[in-house]
Design an enzyme around this catalytic site. Structure first.
Site, short mmCIF file in Angstrom:
data_model
loop_
_atom_site.label_atom_id
_atom_site.label_comp_id
_atom_site.label_asym_id
_atom_site.label_seq_id
_atom_site.Cartn_x
_atom_site.Cartn_y
_atom_site.Cartn_z
N ILE A 145 0.87 -1.18 0.00
CA ILE A 145 0.00 0.00 0.00
C ILE A 145 0.90 1.22 0.00
CG2 ILE A 145 -1.75 1.32 1.24
CD1 ILE A 145 -2.93 -1.26 2.23
N HIS A 146 0.92 1.90 -1.14
CA HIS A 146 1.75 3.09 -1.31
C HIS A 146 0.84 4.32 -1.36
CE1 HIS A 146 0.69 2.83 -5.59
NE2 HIS A 146 0.85 1.53 -5.43
N ALA A 147 1.38 5.46 -1.74
CA ALA A 147 0.67 6.74 -1.64
C ALA A 147 -0.67 6.78 -2.38
CB ALA A 147 1.58 7.87 -2.12
N PRO A 150 -2.94 4.32 -3.44
CA PRO A 150 -4.05 3.62 -2.80
C PRO A 150 -4.35 4.15 -1.40
CG PRO A 150 -2.18 2.15 -3.09
CD PRO A 150 -1.86 3.40 -3.80
N ALA A 151 -3.33 4.63 -0.71
CA ALA A 151 -3.56 5.19 0.63
C ALA A 151 -4.46 6.42 0.54
CB ALA A 151 -2.22 5.55 1.29
#
Length: 90
Positions: free
Chosen positions: A14-16, A18-19
């Protein structure tokens, strides 16, 4: 309270992007959302909170939803993770 577990299938975790989408989704509901990985739990209201978890591909997380619209909110979280190619575990 509803608890949902997911195995993160995306190799990038989970990177920027999808966050940010996850935070935007949670703002549509009155319920509170927490994210749990191992023994650490954070509120799903901040990009920094989510990124600080360092969630990698293959790891299992839990999303805890609590509030008056938790059933509908849980369905939206399921859809979110399904559409991102994540797998619902439980």
């Amino acid at each position: 309270m509803i608890s949902k577990e997911y195995i993160i299938m995306d190799s990038q975790g989970i990177h920027a992007r999808p966050a940010a989408s996850l935070i935007k989704l949670t703002k549509n509901y009155k319920s509170t959302f927490d994210l749990k990985k191992d023994d650490k739990t954070i509120r799903l209201n901040s990009m920094l909170n989510i990124l600080s978890m360092g969630i990698k591909g293959g790891e299992t997380i839990a999303v805890l939803i609590d509030g008056e619209d938790e059933v509908v909110a849980a369905e939206a979280i399921d859809t979110f993770f399904t559409e991102l190619g994540k797998m619902i575990k439980n």
